[in-house]
Design a protein around this motif. Structure first.
Motif, PDB file in Angstrom:
ATOM      1  N   ILE A  10      25.773  -0.881 -43.138  1.00 35.57           N
ATOM      2  CA  ILE A  10      26.586  -1.151 -44.324  1.00 35.57           C
ATOM      3  C   ILE A  10      26.204  -0.195 -45.446  1.00 35.57           C
ATOM      4  CG2 ILE A  10      27.037  -2.831 -46.168  1.00 35.57           C
ATOM      5  CD1 ILE A  10      26.849  -5.026 -43.961  1.00 35.57           C
ATOM      6  N   LYS A  11      24.902  -0.036 -45.675  1.00 29.17           N
ATOM      7  CA  LYS A  11      24.435   0.859 -46.743  1.00 29.17           C
ATOM      8  C   LYS A  11      24.899   2.292 -46.496  1.00 29.17           C
ATOM      9  CE  LYS A  11      20.335   2.250 -49.314  1.00 29.17           C
ATOM     10  NZ  LYS A  11      18.897   2.038 -49.487  1.00 29.17           N
ATOM     11  N   GLN A  12      24.765   2.760 -45.253  1.00 30.63           N
ATOM     12  CA  GLN A  12      25.182   4.114 -44.894  1.00 30.63           C
ATOM     13  C   GLN A  12      26.678   4.311 -45.163  1.00 30.63           C
ATOM     14  OE1 GLN A  12      24.695   5.019 -40.706  1.00 30.63           O
ATOM     15  NE2 GLN A  12      26.206   6.644 -40.828  1.00 30.63           N
ATOM     16  N   SER A  47      27.330 -13.807 -42.141  1.00 27.83           N
ATOM     17  CA  SER A  47      28.436 -14.530 -41.507  1.00 27.83           C
ATOM     18  C   SER A  47      29.551 -13.573 -41.112  1.00 27.83           C
ATOM     19  CB  SER A  47      28.998 -15.581 -42.468  1.00 27.83           C
ATOM     20  OG  SER A  47      29.677 -14.940 -43.536  1.00 27.83           O
ATOM     21  N   VAL A  48      30.383 -14.018 -40.204  1.00 31.52           N
ATOM     22  CA  VAL A  48      31.534 -13.227 -39.778  1.00 31.52           C
ATOM     23  C   VAL A  48      32.462 -13.005 -40.966  1.00 31.52           C
ATOM     24  CG1 VAL A  48      33.574 -13.203 -38.292  1.00 31.52           C
ATOM     25  CG2 VAL A  48      31.399 -13.993 -37.381  1.00 31.52           C
ATOM     26  N   GLN A  49      32.629 -14.026 -41.807  1.00 29.96           N
ATOM     27  CA  GLN A  49      33.492 -13.894 -42.978  1.00 29.96           C
ATOM     28  C   GLN A  49      32.982 -12.796 -43.908  1.00 29.96           C
ATOM     29  OE1 GLN A  49      32.202 -16.818 -41.905  1.00 29.96           O
ATOM     30  NE2 GLN A  49      33.983 -18.021 -41.316  1.00 29.96           N
ATOM     31  N   PHE A  50      31.669 -12.754 -44.115  1.00 31.98           N
ATOM     32  CA  PHE A  50      31.062 -11.713 -44.945  1.00 31.98           C
ATOM     33  C   PHE A  50      31.339 -10.344 -44.333  1.00 31.98           C
ATOM     34  CE2 PHE A  50      27.558  -8.776 -45.673  1.00 31.98           C
ATOM     35  CZ  PHE A  50      27.445  -8.778 -47.054  1.00 31.98           C
ATOM     36  N   LEU A  51      31.089 -10.214 -43.036  1.00 25.92           N
ATOM     37  CA  LEU A  51      31.300  -8.935 -42.353  1.00 25.92           C
ATOM     38  C   LEU A  51      32.762  -8.494 -42.403  1.00 25.92           C
ATOM     39  CD1 LEU A  51      28.986  -9.355 -39.232  1.00 25.92           C
ATOM     40  CD2 LEU A  51      28.558  -7.979 -41.288  1.00 25.92           C
ATOM     41  N   GLU A  52      33.679  -9.453 -42.273  1.00 27.48           N
ATOM     42  CA  GLU A  52      35.112  -9.115 -42.343  1.00 27.48           C
ATOM     43  C   GLU A  52      35.469  -8.541 -43.706  1.00 27.48           C
ATOM     44  OE1 GLU A  52      36.850 -12.890 -41.255  1.00 27.48           O
ATOM     45  OE2 GLU A  52      37.067 -12.289 -39.157  1.00 27.48           O
ATOM     46  N   LYS A  53      34.948  -9.166 -44.765  1.00 20.68           N
ATOM     47  CA  LYS A  53      35.239  -8.698 -46.123  1.00 20.68           C
ATOM     48  C   LYS A  53      34.674  -7.301 -46.358  1.00 20.68           C
ATOM     49  CE  LYS A  53      35.321 -13.323 -48.181  1.00 20.68           C
ATOM     50  NZ  LYS A  53      34.619 -14.220 -49.112  1.00 20.68           N
ATOM     51  N   ILE A  54      33.440  -7.092 -45.936  1.00 20.43           N
ATOM     52  CA  ILE A  54      32.785  -5.790 -46.117  1.00 20.43           C
ATOM     53  C   ILE A  54      33.490  -4.723 -45.280  1.00 20.43           C
ATOM     54  CG2 ILE A  54      30.648  -4.498 -45.666  1.00 20.43           C
ATOM     55  CD1 ILE A  54      30.457  -6.306 -48.138  1.00 20.43           C
ATOM     56  N   GLY A  59      36.718   0.085 -44.569  1.00 21.60           N
ATOM     57  CA  GLY A  59      37.704   0.696 -43.686  1.00 21.60           C
ATOM     58  C   GLY A  59      37.223   0.871 -42.256  1.00 21.60           C
ATOM     59  N   VAL A  60      36.399  -0.079 -41.803  1.00 23.22           N
ATOM     60  CA  VAL A  60      35.879  -0.031 -40.439  1.00 23.22           C
ATOM     61  C   VAL A  60      36.095  -1.388 -39.771  1.00 23.22           C
ATOM     62  CG1 VAL A  60      34.117   1.702 -40.984  1.00 23.22           C
ATOM     63  CG2 VAL A  60      33.535  -0.718 -41.137  1.00 23.22           C
ATOM     64  N   SER A  61      35.862  -1.443 -38.474  1.00 24.14           N
ATOM     65  CA  SER A  61      35.959  -2.722 -37.766  1.00 24.14           C
ATOM     66  C   SER A  61      34.648  -3.484 -37.908  1.00 24.14           C
ATOM     67  CB  SER A  61      36.257  -2.489 -36.278  1.00 24.14           C
ATOM     68  OG  SER A  61      35.138  -1.910 -35.647  1.00 24.14           O
ATOM     69  N   VAL A  62      34.732  -4.801 -37.744  1.00 24.57           N
ATOM     70  CA  VAL A  62      33.518  -5.626 -37.755  1.00 24.57           C
ATOM     71  C   VAL A  62      32.598  -5.182 -36.619  1.00 24.57           C
ATOM     72  CG1 VAL A  62      32.604  -7.961 -37.450  1.00 24.57           C
ATOM     73  CG2 VAL A  62      34.615  -7.596 -38.882  1.00 24.57           C
ATOM     74  N   LEU A  63      33.186  -4.856 -35.475  1.00 26.66           N
ATOM     75  CA  LEU A  63      32.373  -4.409 -34.340  1.00 26.66           C
ATOM     76  C   LEU A  63      31.574  -3.159 -34.664  1.00 26.66           C
ATOM     77  CD1 LEU A  63      34.616  -4.985 -31.198  1.00 26.66           C
ATOM     78  CD2 LEU A  63      32.589  -6.248 -31.904  1.00 26.66           C
ATOM     79  N   SER A  64      32.152  -2.264 -35.445  1.00 32.50           N
ATOM     80  CA  SER A  64      31.412  -1.046 -35.781  1.00 32.50           C
ATOM     81  C   SER A  64      30.222  -1.352 -36.685  1.00 32.50           C
ATOM     82  CB  SER A  64      32.317   0.000 -36.406  1.00 32.50           C
ATOM     83  OG  SER A  64      32.681  -0.358 -37.710  1.00 32.50           O
ATOM     84  N   LEU A  65      30.281  -2.463 -37.423  1.00 32.70           N
ATOM     85  CA  LEU A  65      29.124  -2.871 -38.223  1.00 32.70           C
ATOM     86  C   LEU A  65      28.046  -3.490 -37.342  1.00 32.70           C
ATOM     87  CD1 LEU A  65      30.768  -4.539 -41.354  1.00 32.70           C
ATOM     88  CD2 LEU A  65      29.825  -2.225 -41.161  1.00 32.70           C
ATOM     89  N   GLN A  69      27.329   2.039 -32.141  1.00 30.92           N
ATOM     90  CA  GLN A  69      28.285   2.971 -31.562  1.00 30.92           C
ATOM     91  C   GLN A  69      29.659   2.331 -31.542  1.00 30.92           C
ATOM     92  OE1 GLN A  69      27.485   6.090 -30.575  1.00 30.92           O
ATOM     93  NE2 GLN A  69      25.418   5.673 -31.278  1.00 30.92           N
ATOM     94  N   GLU A  70      30.675   3.069 -31.966  1.00 33.18           N
ATOM     95  CA  GLU A  70      32.045   2.576 -31.930  1.00 33.18           C
ATOM     96  C   GLU A  70      32.569   2.575 -30.493  1.00 33.18           C
ATOM     97  OE1 GLU A  70      35.271   0.886 -33.629  1.00 33.18           O
ATOM     98  OE2 GLU A  70      33.648   1.617 -34.857  1.00 33.18           O
ATOM     99  N   ASP A  71      32.011   3.441 -29.644  1.00 30.93           N
ATOM    100  CA  ASP A  71      32.448   3.567 -28.257  1.00 30.93           C
ATOM    101  C   ASP A  71      32.085   2.303 -27.481  1.00 30.93           C
ATOM    102  OD1 ASP A  71      33.098   4.279 -25.681  1.00 30.93           O
ATOM    103  OD2 ASP A  71      31.694   5.963 -25.561  1.00 30.93           O
ATOM    104  N   PRO A  72      33.082   1.532 -27.007  1.00 33.17           N
ATOM    105  CA  PRO A  72      32.785   0.294 -26.286  1.00 33.17           C
ATOM    106  C   PRO A  72      32.002   0.520 -24.999  1.00 33.17           C
ATOM    107  CG  PRO A  72      35.140   0.780 -26.225  1.00 33.17           C
ATOM    108  CD  PRO A  72      34.502   1.773 -27.132  1.00 33.17           C
ATOM    109  N   HIS A  73      32.057   1.720 -24.432  1.00 34.61           N
ATOM    110  CA  HIS A  73      31.287   1.998 -23.215  1.00 34.61           C
ATOM    111  C   HIS A  73      29.786   1.850 -23.462  1.00 34.61           C
ATOM    112  CE1 HIS A  73      35.145   3.890 -22.178  1.00 34.61           C
ATOM    113  NE2 HIS A  73      34.814   3.609 -20.939  1.00 34.61           N
TER     114      HIS A  73
END
Length: 111
Positions: A10-12, A47-54, A59-65, A69-73
């Motif tokens: 998040i900081k980055q 929380s998931v709600q916090f992550l969704e807001k951030i 401009g990123v997905s919650v998963l990327s937080l 790695q953004e790559d699902p592999h």
């Protein structure tokens, strides 16, 4: 998650967007002090709600937080990847897949 914590990620991202903690907290509608504890890794399970807001403000997905790695592999079970690729190759689109899942949920609720 790998060696990068959610807080560091998040900081980055915040710094890449040239946002102060105050700006990010205001835009996301979260507490500045709580955001600070996350970034400093004093609080490790937001929380998931916090992550969704951030994630929305950054401009990123919650998963990327959550995953470094953004790559699902990098983190997804290979069998799931194979199933998804097979479904895509067979011409199934996302909407059809969502409808299938909804039908499965409905069918399960009937039992």
């Amino acid at each position: 998650m790998s060696d990068q914590t959610i807080g560091k990620k998040i900081k980055q991202l915040r710094q890449e967007k040239r946002l102060s903690i105050t700006e990010l907290s205001e835009k996301a509608g979260v507490s500045k002090s709580y955001l600070s504890t996350i970034e400093r890794n004093l609080q490790k399970n937001p929380s998931v709600q916090f992550l969704e807001k951030i994630a929305e403000v950054l401009g990123v997905s919650v998963l990327s937080l959550i995953h470094s790695q953004e790559d699902p592999h990098e983190w997804l079970d290979p069998d799931w990847i194979e199933l998804i690729e097979e479904a895509m190759d067979s011409g199934i689109d996302k909407q059809e897949f969502k409808e299938f899942l909804e039908f499965q949920r409905w069918k399960k609720s009937q039992n």
